[in-house]
Every structure is written in structure tokens, then in C-alpha cells.
Design a protein around this motif. Structure first.
Motif, short mmCIF file in Angstrom:
data_model
loop_
_atom_site.label_atom_id
_atom_site.label_comp_id
_atom_site.label_asym_id
_atom_site.label_seq_id
_atom_site.Cartn_x
_atom_site.Cartn_y
_atom_site.Cartn_z
N SER A 51 23.17 4.54 18.65
CA SER A 51 22.01 3.76 19.09
C SER A 51 21.50 4.41 20.36
CB SER A 51 22.47 2.32 19.32
OG SER A 51 21.56 1.66 20.15
N VAL A 52 20.28 4.96 20.31
CA VAL A 52 19.77 5.78 21.40
C VAL A 52 18.62 5.09 22.11
CG1 VAL A 52 18.77 8.01 22.04
CG2 VAL A 52 20.40 7.88 20.13
N THR A 53 18.65 5.07 23.42
CA THR A 53 17.52 4.62 24.23
C THR A 53 17.12 5.76 25.15
OG1 THR A 53 18.57 2.45 24.29
CG2 THR A 53 16.74 2.81 25.80
N SER A 54 15.82 6.00 25.25
CA SER A 54 15.32 7.01 26.18
C SER A 54 14.56 6.33 27.31
CB SER A 54 14.40 7.99 25.47
OG SER A 54 15.11 8.68 24.47
N VAL A 55 14.79 6.78 28.52
CA VAL A 55 14.16 6.13 29.68
C VAL A 55 12.72 6.62 29.85
CG1 VAL A 55 14.29 5.76 32.16
CG2 VAL A 55 16.41 5.89 30.80
N LEU A 56 12.53 7.92 29.96
CA LEU A 56 11.18 8.47 30.13
C LEU A 56 10.60 8.78 28.77
CD1 LEU A 56 11.70 11.01 33.04
CD2 LEU A 56 10.68 8.75 33.18
N SER A 57 9.58 8.03 28.36
CA SER A 57 9.01 8.28 27.05
C SER A 57 7.52 8.02 27.00
CB SER A 57 9.74 7.46 25.99
OG SER A 57 9.64 6.10 26.31
N SER A 58 6.93 7.55 28.08
CA SER A 58 5.50 7.23 28.04
C SER A 58 4.67 8.47 28.35
CB SER A 58 5.16 6.14 29.04
OG SER A 58 3.76 6.08 29.19
N PRO A 59 3.71 8.78 27.45
CA PRO A 59 2.86 9.95 27.70
C PRO A 59 1.92 9.74 28.88
CG PRO A 59 2.13 8.76 25.75
CD PRO A 59 3.39 8.11 26.21
N ASP A 60 1.78 8.49 29.34
CA ASP A 60 0.86 8.22 30.45
C ASP A 60 1.55 8.29 31.81
OD1 ASP A 60 -1.07 7.64 28.51
OD2 ASP A 60 -0.34 5.58 28.37
N GLN A 61 2.82 8.64 31.79
CA GLN A 61 3.61 8.53 33.01
C GLN A 61 3.96 9.94 33.50
OE1 GLN A 61 7.63 7.28 31.92
NE2 GLN A 61 7.44 5.67 33.45
N ASP A 62 3.89 10.16 34.80
CA ASP A 62 4.34 11.43 35.37
C ASP A 62 5.83 11.28 35.70
OD1 ASP A 62 5.01 13.63 36.81
OD2 ASP A 62 3.40 13.46 38.27
N PRO A 63 6.70 11.97 34.94
CA PRO A 63 8.14 11.79 35.16
C PRO A 63 8.57 12.12 36.58
CG PRO A 63 7.74 12.94 33.10
CD PRO A 63 6.42 12.86 33.80
N PHE A 66 8.66 8.93 38.64
CA PHE A 66 9.30 7.78 38.00
C PHE A 66 10.09 6.92 38.98
CE2 PHE A 66 13.03 5.93 35.83
CZ PHE A 66 12.36 5.08 34.97
N GLU A 67 9.98 5.62 38.83
CA GLU A 67 10.83 4.69 39.57
C GLU A 67 11.62 3.89 38.53
OE1 GLU A 67 8.83 2.40 42.59
OE2 GLU A 67 7.25 3.90 42.66
N THR A 68 12.88 3.68 38.81
CA THR A 68 13.72 3.02 37.81
C THR A 68 13.42 1.52 37.72
OG1 THR A 68 15.95 2.89 36.95
CG2 THR A 68 15.67 2.47 39.30
N SER A 69 13.92 0.90 36.68
CA SER A 69 13.64 -0.52 36.46
C SER A 69 14.93 -1.21 36.03
CB SER A 69 12.60 -0.65 35.34
OG SER A 69 13.18 -0.23 34.12
N PRO A 70 14.95 -2.56 36.09
CA PRO A 70 16.17 -3.29 35.69
C PRO A 70 16.61 -2.98 34.26
CG PRO A 70 14.66 -4.74 36.84
CD PRO A 70 13.92 -3.45 36.62
N SER A 71 15.68 -2.72 33.35
CA SER A 71 16.10 -2.47 31.97
C SER A 71 16.82 -1.13 31.85
CB SER A 71 14.90 -2.54 31.02
OG SER A 71 14.06 -1.44 31.22
N VAL A 72 16.44 -0.16 32.70
CA VAL A 72 17.16 1.11 32.73
C VAL A 72 18.59 0.87 33.20
CG1 VAL A 72 17.31 3.36 33.88
CG2 VAL A 72 15.09 2.49 33.11
N VAL A 73 18.73 0.07 34.23
CA VAL A 73 20.04 -0.26 34.78
C VAL A 73 20.92 -0.91 33.72
CG1 VAL A 73 21.22 -1.67 36.50
CG2 VAL A 73 19.15 -0.43 37.12
N ARG A 74 20.35 -1.87 32.98
CA ARG A 74 21.10 -2.55 31.92
C ARG A 74 21.56 -1.57 30.85
NH1 ARG A 74 17.45 -6.63 32.79
NH2 ARG A 74 16.01 -5.90 31.17
N GLY A 75 20.64 -0.70 30.43
CA GLY A 75 20.96 0.26 29.38
C GLY A 75 22.08 1.20 29.79
#
Ligand SMILES: [Zn+2]
Length: 293
Positions: A51-63, A66-75
Motif C-alpha cells: 500500500s503506497v502513499t506519495s507525499v509530493l504528487s501535485s503538478p501545481d506544487q513546487d517541491p 514544500f511544507e509538511t502536513s499532519p497527514s504526512v506525519v500520520r502516513g
């Protein structure tokens, strides 16, 4: 340019530690990839037992911003296998992982596999040697975590490696035809691939300044403008995912000077595999070079 509140993130991770242990019975290997191209490769190698989750995946975002978020922390708190780029591309990952040590968690870092460090061009996934090395490390981690499915991980690794053939063939075709041609770029995103194509990359200082969100010097801007106006650069690579005023100026000037512009992205656009993404950009490069040989 990269802001993260480690204190808050750490506290959240520690609270989530208990939750993680409760859901350890889940039979799928939980994987978190910092970037979606690594997550895609992990998914291809793991198939339906991961089961894979990727943090940076939005084409509208400059990696780079990036600033982290609570969902990244949970994952991350639940992840058994973590994939990150390293070389200062995703330094927020290190902070989060240190804040929540998890026994047995495997961290695969592309920069380590490629012997790169902070200060090197961090866009390692554009180096055609990176994904084969990363895929092998990922398959080994999956096999260690889930030996019962080792045959499957082996087979999926082999089919992934075989699927890189069209990309490598296209690299060879372009290299054979255009090696040595001078090109330019607004950022070093495509740098390793341009090197694999043996193109001569101009304006590297300008590119680093843009990547680091600093103002390129007047003389570097002037040199870039001249390379476009005088056609010293046959084509220009442009990072579609991180635009600003000086970059837009160069895109406009390239168009005005009839220098073909090839748009590239930091992360994989939605719906494309890593292989298709690379191949699409290589085909665009070939087409642009053919238009201004
Ligand atoms: Zn970048």
C-alpha cells in the motif's frame, strides 16, 4: 524556503506510535514515498501486496517549497518502507523520521544509492541509472518484509527493469544524433538526462539560482539572454512546475528568438507511469532538437 515545525510534527508522531502498533496486522506492506515517481516504482514492484502513499504528487506544487502536513506525519508513522530522494531535496523527511524511530523500518534513499550528497543536483530520478538501482533496493526491502511473496517481487522487479527499454532506446537515439549540441534550461531539473543525452548544458549558475529561489546575477541573466537571442542554445528546457518572473521572461524570449522550449516537470503528471513520463519528455526533446538542429 523549506519551513517545518519539527516540534509539533514530533509530538504528533509520538502520539500516533500507539495507533501504528495496533494496525500491524494489516497484511500489506505500508510504503511512504516522499515523491510520486518513487511511489509509482514501489507500486509497480510491490503490486497488490503493498500500500503506497506519495507525499509530493501535485503538478501545481513546487517541491522545493514544500511544507509538511499532519497527514504526512500520520502516513510516515505507519510506514514500514520509506523512500526518499535525499541530497537536500526533501530534508523534511529526515526530521520526521528522526522524530519517530520505528524498529524495522527500512529507509531507502536515492542519493545514497547514487553516491550523491547535499550540494549535488538533487533531481536524481532524471538520471537513467537511478530507477534501476532504486527498484532493486525496493524489491529487496519488500522481500525482507514479506518473504512469502519473494517470487512475485522478483518477477515484478524484472518486468519493471525490462520496461525501461523504450526509454533507454530513445536516449541512445537522441544521443547518437545530437551529442554535443548546446542547450539551456531555466532550472537543473532535466540536468542528469541532458547529460545522459550528452547535450552541452549552458547557464548552469542561472539554473542553480532559480532552483534555490534566489535572484540570478545580472551577468548570468545577460548571458542567458544572449544564448537565446544568438541561438547559441538550440533548445531550452523549462520547469513547468516552478515558474517565476525571470523564468517567464526567458520563456517569452525563447519564443521570440525561435528557440524551441521543452516543458518538463519535477513530479510525475497524474495518470502517467514513470516510464511513460520520461519517454514523453524525451520525445518532446527529440522533436524540439529536430526543429532546430
Ligand atoms: Zn527542482
Amino acid at each position: 524556503m523549506r519551513k517545518i515545525n519539527i516540534g509539533v510534527a514530533a509530538a504528533a508522531l509520538i502520539m500516533l506510535g500507539a495507533v501504528t502498533n495496533i494496525r500491524a496486522a494489516n497484511e500489506k506492506i505500508v510504503v511512504v514515498a516522499a515523491e510520486n515517481f518513487y511511489g509509482d516504482v514501489a507500486q509497480q514492484i510491490g503490486g497488490d501486496t503493498v500500500s503506497v502513499t506519495s507525499v509530493l504528487s501535485s503538478p501545481d506544487q513546487d517541491p522545493h517549497l514544500f511544507e509538511t502536513s499532519p497527514s504526512v506525519v500520520r502516513g510516515l508513522a505507519a510506514a514500514q518502507v520509506v523512500i526518499e530522494n535525499g541530497a537536500q531535496y526533501d530534508p523534511w523527511m529526515d526530521g520526521l523520521l528522526k522524530a519517530a524511530p520505528k524498529p524495522g523500518r527500512v529507509v531507502i534513499m536515492a542519493a545514497d544509492l547514487m553516491h550523491k550528497k547535499a550540494g549535488d543536483n538533487p533531481h536524481l530520478w532524471y538520471d537513467p541509472a537511478t530507477m534501476p538501482a532504486l527498484a532493486k533496493a525496493v524489491a529487496a526491502a519488500f522481500t525482507a518484509a514479506d518473504p512469502a511473496h519473494s517470487d512475485r517481487y522478483d518477477a515484478q522487479l524484472n518486468s519493471f527493469l525490462a520496461s525501461l527499454r523504450p526509454m533507454n532506446d530513445k536516449i541512445a537515439t537522441i544521443r547518437n544524433k545530437y551529442a554535443g549540441l548546446p542547450v539551456t534550461a531555466t532550472e537543473p531539473v532535466f540536468g542528469y538526462m541532458a547529460a545522459a543525452l550528452r547535450l552541452t548544458m549552458l547557464n548552469q549558475r542561472f539554473q542553480l539560482a532559480v532552483m534555490n529561489n534566489t535572484e540570478p546575477s545580472a551577468s548570468d541573466v545577460g548571458a542567458f539572454e544572449r544564448d537565446l537571442e544568438r541561438h547559441n542554445a538550440r533548445i531550452m528546457f523549462y520547469n513547468k512546475q516552478a515558474s517565476d518572473r525571470v523564468v517567464q521572461h526567458m520563456v517569452d524570449l525563447a519564443h521570440k528568438s525561435n528557440v524551441p522550449v521543452v516543458g518538463v516537470t519535477e513530479t510525475t503528471p497524474p495518470g502517467l507511469s514513470y516510464q511513460d513520463w520520461m519517454l514523453t519528455q524525451l520525445e518532446a526533446t527529440e522533436k524540439a532538437l529536430a526543429g532546430n538542429p
